[in-house]
Enzyme design. Structure first.
Site, PDB file in Angstrom:
ATOM      1  N   HIS A  29       9.721   1.031  12.056  1.00 44.33           N
ATOM      2  CA  HIS A  29       8.754   0.999  10.941  1.00 44.33           C
ATOM      3  C   HIS A  29       8.035  -0.349  10.862  1.00 44.33           C
ATOM      4  O   HIS A  29       8.513  -1.284  10.222  1.00 44.33           O
ATOM      5  CB  HIS A  29       9.522   1.269   9.637  1.00 44.33           C
ATOM      6  CG  HIS A  29       8.645   1.588   8.475  1.00 44.33           C
ATOM      7  ND1 HIS A  29       9.073   2.322   7.403  1.00 44.33           N
ATOM      8  CD2 HIS A  29       7.357   1.269   8.187  1.00 44.33           C
ATOM      9  CE1 HIS A  29       8.097   2.447   6.524  1.00 44.33           C
ATOM     10  NE2 HIS A  29       7.043   1.804   6.978  1.00 44.33           N
TER      11      HIS A  29
ATOM     12  N   HIS B   1       4.023  -2.271  10.567  1.00 42.61           N
ATOM     13  CA  HIS B   1       2.569  -2.185  10.363  1.00 42.61           C
ATOM     14  C   HIS B   1       1.903  -3.277  11.185  1.00 42.61           C
ATOM     15  O   HIS B   1       2.067  -4.451  10.882  1.00 42.61           O
ATOM     16  CB  HIS B   1       2.233  -2.371   8.879  1.00 42.61           C
ATOM     17  CG  HIS B   1       2.834  -1.306   8.008  1.00 42.61           C
ATOM     18  ND1 HIS B   1       2.193  -0.124   7.736  1.00 42.61           N
ATOM     19  CD2 HIS B   1       4.039  -1.233   7.386  1.00 42.61           C
ATOM     20  CE1 HIS B   1       2.970   0.636   6.970  1.00 42.61           C
ATOM     21  NE2 HIS B   1       4.100  -0.020   6.747  1.00 42.61           N
ATOM     22  N   LEU B   2       1.175  -2.865  12.210  1.00 44.57           N
ATOM     23  CA  LEU B   2       0.526  -3.864  13.073  1.00 44.57           C
ATOM     24  C   LEU B   2      -0.947  -4.046  12.714  1.00 44.57           C
ATOM     25  O   LEU B   2      -1.602  -4.948  13.257  1.00 44.57           O
ATOM     26  CB  LEU B   2       0.694  -3.495  14.555  1.00 44.57           C
ATOM     27  CG  LEU B   2       2.155  -3.510  15.048  1.00 44.57           C
ATOM     28  CD1 LEU B   2       2.260  -3.070  16.498  1.00 44.57           C
ATOM     29  CD2 LEU B   2       2.782  -4.898  14.887  1.00 44.57           C
TER      30      LEU B   2
ATOM     31  N   ASN C 263      -1.239   3.835   9.221  1.00 44.83           N
ATOM     32  CA  ASN C 263      -2.197   3.478   8.158  1.00 44.83           C
ATOM     33  C   ASN C 263      -3.099   2.324   8.585  1.00 44.83           C
ATOM     34  O   ASN C 263      -3.197   1.290   7.935  1.00 44.83           O
ATOM     35  CB  ASN C 263      -1.501   3.201   6.816  1.00 44.83           C
ATOM     36  CG  ASN C 263      -0.499   2.059   6.862  1.00 44.83           C
ATOM     37  OD1 ASN C 263      -0.060   1.660   7.937  1.00 44.83           O
ATOM     38  ND2 ASN C 263      -0.133   1.532   5.711  1.00 44.83           N
TER      39      ASN C 263
ATOM     40  N   ASN D  55       6.640  -1.253  -1.850  1.00 45.89           N
ATOM     41  CA  ASN D  55       6.853   0.166  -2.176  1.00 45.89           C
ATOM     42  C   ASN D  55       7.774   0.803  -1.159  1.00 45.89           C
ATOM     43  O   ASN D  55       7.462   0.745   0.027  1.00 45.89           O
ATOM     44  CB  ASN D  55       5.525   0.939  -2.170  1.00 45.89           C
ATOM     45  CG  ASN D  55       4.644   0.580  -3.336  1.00 45.89           C
ATOM     46  OD1 ASN D  55       5.102  -0.007  -4.306  1.00 45.89           O
ATOM     47  ND2 ASN D  55       3.375   0.947  -3.237  1.00 45.89           N
TER      48      ASN D  55
ATOM     49  N   ASP E 190       9.873  -2.487   8.057  1.00 42.20           N
ATOM     50  CA  ASP E 190       8.657  -2.199   7.283  1.00 42.20           C
ATOM     51  C   ASP E 190       7.783  -3.462   7.227  1.00 42.20           C
ATOM     52  O   ASP E 190       7.214  -3.787   6.178  1.00 42.20           O
ATOM     53  CB  ASP E 190       9.010  -1.697   5.873  1.00 42.20           C
ATOM     54  CG  ASP E 190       7.789  -1.175   5.125  1.00 42.20           C
ATOM     55  OD1 ASP E 190       6.723  -1.010   5.736  1.00 42.20           O
ATOM     56  OD2 ASP E 190       7.909  -0.937   3.908  1.00 42.20           O
TER      57      ASP E 190
ATOM     58  N   HIS F 286       0.052  -8.920   4.751  1.00 47.81           N
ATOM     59  CA  HIS F 286      -1.135  -8.914   3.882  1.00 47.81           C
ATOM     60  C   HIS F 286      -1.656 -10.332   3.768  1.00 47.81           C
ATOM     61  O   HIS F 286      -0.893 -11.304   3.859  1.00 47.81           O
ATOM     62  CB  HIS F 286      -0.785  -8.404   2.480  1.00 47.81           C
ATOM     63  CG  HIS F 286      -0.427  -6.945   2.440  1.00 47.81           C
ATOM     64  ND1 HIS F 286      -1.336  -5.951   2.730  1.00 47.81           N
ATOM     65  CD2 HIS F 286       0.746  -6.312   2.155  1.00 47.81           C
ATOM     66  CE1 HIS F 286      -0.736  -4.768   2.627  1.00 47.81           C
ATOM     67  NE2 HIS F 286       0.533  -4.963   2.285  1.00 47.81           N
TER      68      HIS F 286
ATOM     69  N   PRO G 191       1.300  -3.892  -1.825  1.00 44.95           N
ATOM     70  CA  PRO G 191       2.753  -3.954  -1.658  1.00 44.95           C
ATOM     71  C   PRO G 191       3.124  -4.262  -0.207  1.00 44.95           C
ATOM     72  O   PRO G 191       2.408  -3.861   0.710  1.00 44.95           O
ATOM     73  CB  PRO G 191       3.190  -2.532  -2.022  1.00 44.95           C
ATOM     74  CG  PRO G 191       2.007  -1.675  -1.661  1.00 44.95           C
ATOM     75  CD  PRO G 191       0.775  -2.522  -1.846  1.00 44.95           C
ATOM     76  N   GLY G 192       4.220  -4.962  -0.012  1.00 46.48           N
ATOM     77  CA  GLY G 192       4.724  -5.163   1.352  1.00 46.48           C
ATOM     78  C   GLY G 192       5.097  -6.599   1.650  1.00 46.48           C
ATOM     79  O   GLY G 192       4.638  -7.537   0.980  1.00 46.48           O
TER      80      GLY G 192
HETATM   81  O1  DOR Z   1       5.212  -1.888   0.632  1.00 49.50           O
HETATM   82  C1  DOR Z   1       4.651  -1.159   1.432  1.00 49.50           C
HETATM   83  N1  DOR Z   1       3.650  -1.599   2.218  1.00 49.50           N
HETATM   84  N2  DOR Z   1       5.051   0.105   1.522  1.00 49.50           N
HETATM   85  C2  DOR Z   1       4.380   0.991   2.265  1.00 49.50           C
HETATM   86  O2  DOR Z   1       4.795   2.108   2.337  1.00 49.50           O
HETATM   87  C3  DOR Z   1       3.149   0.615   2.977  1.00 49.50           C
HETATM   88  C4  DOR Z   1       3.166  -0.810   3.293  1.00 49.50           C
HETATM   89  C5  DOR Z   1       1.835  -1.351   3.779  1.00 49.50           C
HETATM   90  O3  DOR Z   1       1.175  -0.693   4.581  1.00 49.50           O
HETATM   91  O4  DOR Z   1       1.474  -2.445   3.376  1.00 49.50           O
END
Ligand code: DOR
Length: 424
Positions: free
Chosen positions: A61, A63-64, A95, A278, A305, A309, A322-323
Site C-alpha cells: 500500500h 502512494h507514489l 489514486n 484516513n 500507506d 503531501h 489525510p496521510g
Molecule cells: O490518509 C490517507 N491518505 N488515506 C487514504 O486512504 C488515501 C491517502 C492518500 O492518498 O493521501
C-alpha cells in the site's frame, strides 16, 4: 553482474524459521550459498557483524503520486525511499491523476519503474472507472497490463452489487480486491470521533464507518469465494469481524499501518494536521486490539500507506489532506514494537516481507535460501538516526516523526543481486 559476499550477518527468515549467524554469497542475482567461512575472491564484501539480514520488505500500500502529482512524489523519489526503508517490492495505489483505470496508465508506471530499476513496482488498478464507484473497469485487460490487484483506494467502493461482481470477476482471473473500508456516509469528519473531537469541536470519523464496510466485504468474500484484502485497519470491532469470517474459511487478508499501532488520536496535539490520516488514529482501546491481532495472526501484513503531501496541503486541520509518509519509517516503528515486547523480530519480518509476498503471490520475495533471487535487507536494530532534510528521500515530509529520534536503520538493500541502497 558483480558478486557480493555478506560476512557473519544474523539471518532471520520466517519462511524457514531460520535465525542464525551465517555468510551469504550472492552471484548472478541469486543466492549462491549460505554457510560458514565462505570465500570468494572477486566478491564485494559486506561486513554483516551486528546486522540483521532478512528477506527484503514488500509493501502492499504505497502512494507514489505519479502520474499527475509529482510535486508530492514521483516514481524515482518513491522508489529511492522504498529501498532506503528496506523495501524492494511495492504495490502502488491508483489514486493518481489520471487514475490507474486504463492499461496505458498501468504501462506508463511499469515502464518508468523499470527504467529507474531500484525495485519492483506493481500497479494496482482502480475497481471502477475514474474511481467513481459506478462502472467497473475491464479487469482482464488491467491484469494483462500488469495490475496485481483492484482497489478504488481512498474512495471506498460503496455499491455492494459492484463489490460482489468485482470479487467474482477478480477471482476468475486469479486476482483480488483491496478496499479502504470506511462508509462515506458515516465517515465525514477529520479526526477520530471521540473525546478529542468533541473537545476541539471538530467533526469526527466514527469507527462504525469502518466496521460496516469491513462486515459487508467479509460477507461478500464469504459468499463469492473471492479474495478481499482489507486495507489499513484501525478499529477493534473490525478485527473481531475479520477473525470470525477467516474462521469460516472466507478468503480474507488484511493490513495495518504502523502509525495505527504506535500513535493514538492524542497525537493531534503534538503533530496537528500531520497526524491526520484516513482512517484516523484512534483511542488506545482500539490500538490494544490491533496489537493483539498482530500477535495472534489475524493481521497478515504491515503496509505503510506511504501518503506524501506538500506542506501547503497540510495546513488547517479541517482542510488538510489525510496521510503520512512511511517508507523510510516503517522499520524503526516496527522495531519499537519489538523492543516493547509486542512481537518478535521473526514476527516483524513475517509481517513486513513473507506475508505480503504471499498475499501478492510473488515467489521471488519473502525468503533467503540457496537458489532464490537475492532480495534482501540488512539493518542495524540499534542504530540511532532522525528523518530530516538530509536523510529524507521523499519529496514530502508529512509525518509526526519528522526530526524525532528513531532507533533501527536499514544499512544495505539488495535487489535481484544488486546493491540498490547503502547507508553512507
Ligand atoms: O490518509 C490517507 N491518505 N488515506 C487514504 O486512504 C488515501 C491517502 C492518500 O492518498 O493521501
Amino acid at each position: 553482474m558483480s558478486k557480493i559476499l555478506i560476512k557473519e550477518a544474523r539471518i532471520i527468515d520466517p519462511s524457514q524459521g531460520l535465525d542464525n549467524i551465517k555468510d551469504i554469497l550472492i552471484e548472478k542475482g541469486r543466492i549462491k550459498a549460505i554457510g560458514d567461512d565462505l570465500f570468494e575472491l572477486e566478491a564485494q564484501i559486506i561486513e554483516g557483524k551486528g546486522l540483521i539480514a532478512c528477506p527484503s520488505f514488500v509493501d502492499l500500500h504505497v502512494h507514489l503520486r505519479d502520474p499527475g502529482q509529482e510535486y508530492k512524489e514521483d516514481l524515482q523519489s518513491g522508489m529511492k525511499c522504498a529501498v532506503a526503508g528496506g523495501y524492494t517490492a511495492l504495490v502502488c495505489m491508483p489514486n493518481t491523476k489520471p487514475p490507474i483505470d486504463s492499461p496505458e496508465v498501468a504501462q506508463y508506471i511499469i515502464k518508468k519503474a523499470e527504467g529507474v530499476g531500484l525495485c519492483r513496482v506493481f500497479p494496482s488498478s482502480a475497481i471502477t472507472k475514474g474511481r467513481k464507484g459506478q462502472e467497473l473497469v475491464d479487469f482482464y485487460s488491467m491484469k494483462k497490463a500488469g495490475c496485481v490487484a483492484f482497489t478504488d483506494d481512498g474512495a471506498p467502493l460503496m455499491d455492494s452489487r459492484l463489490m460482489e461482481k468485482a470479487l467474482e470477476l477478480t477471482s476468475q482471473i486469479g486476482s483480488f480486491v483491496m478496499n479502504h473500508c470506511e462508509d462515506d456516509k458515516i465517515a465525514i469528519g477529520h479526526i477520530n470521533e471521540g473525546y478529542i473531537s468533541s473537545l476541539l469541536g471538530i467533526k469526527g470519523r466514527r469507527a462504525s464507518a469502518e466496521d460496516v464496510l469491513v462486515a459487508r466485504d467479509c460477507i461478500l468474500a464469504y459468499h463469492t469465494g473471492g479474495h478481499i484484502h482489507i486495507q489499513h485497519l484501525s478499529s477493534a470491532l473490525s478485527i473481531d469481524i475479520i477473525r470470525f469470517f477467516k474462521d469460516k474459511g472466507a478468503k480474507i487478508t488484511c493490513e495495518v499501518n504502523p502509525y495505527h499501532l504506535l500513535f493514538t488520536e492524542e497525537e493531534i496535539f503534538n503533530s496537528y494536521s500531520n497526524a491526520k490520516v484516513n482512517p484516523p488514529l484512534r483511542e488506545k482501546k482500539h490500538q490494544d486490539v490491533l496489537l493483539e491481532a498482530l500477535k495472534d495472526g489475524t493481521i497478515d501484513c504491515i503496509a505503510t500507506d506511504h501518503a506524501p503531501h506538500a506542506p501547503w496541503e497540510k495546513g488547517l486541520l479541517e482542510k488538510a489532506m489525510p496521510g503520512m509518509i512511511g517508507l523510510q519509517l516503517a522499520l524503526p516503528m516496527m522495531l519499537q514494537l519489538v523492543r516493547e515486547g509486542h512481537i518478535s523480530l521473526m514476527k516483524m519480518v513475517d509481517l513486513m516481507s513473507c506475508k505480503p509476498a504471499k498475499t501478492l503471490g510473488i515467489e521471488d520475495h519473502g525468503s533467503i535460501r540457496e537458489g532464490s533471487k537475492a532480495n534482501l535487507t540488512l539493518f542495524e536494530p540499534e542504530r540511532v538516526w532522525t528523518l530530516n532534510e538530509k536523510s529524507n528521500l521523499s519529496k514530502s515530509k508529512n509525518t509526526p516523526l519528522w526530526n524525532k529520534i528513531l532507533k533501527g536503520k536499514v544499512i544495505y538493500t539488495i535487489f535481484e543481486g544488486r546493491l540498490v541502497y547503502r547507508d553512507v
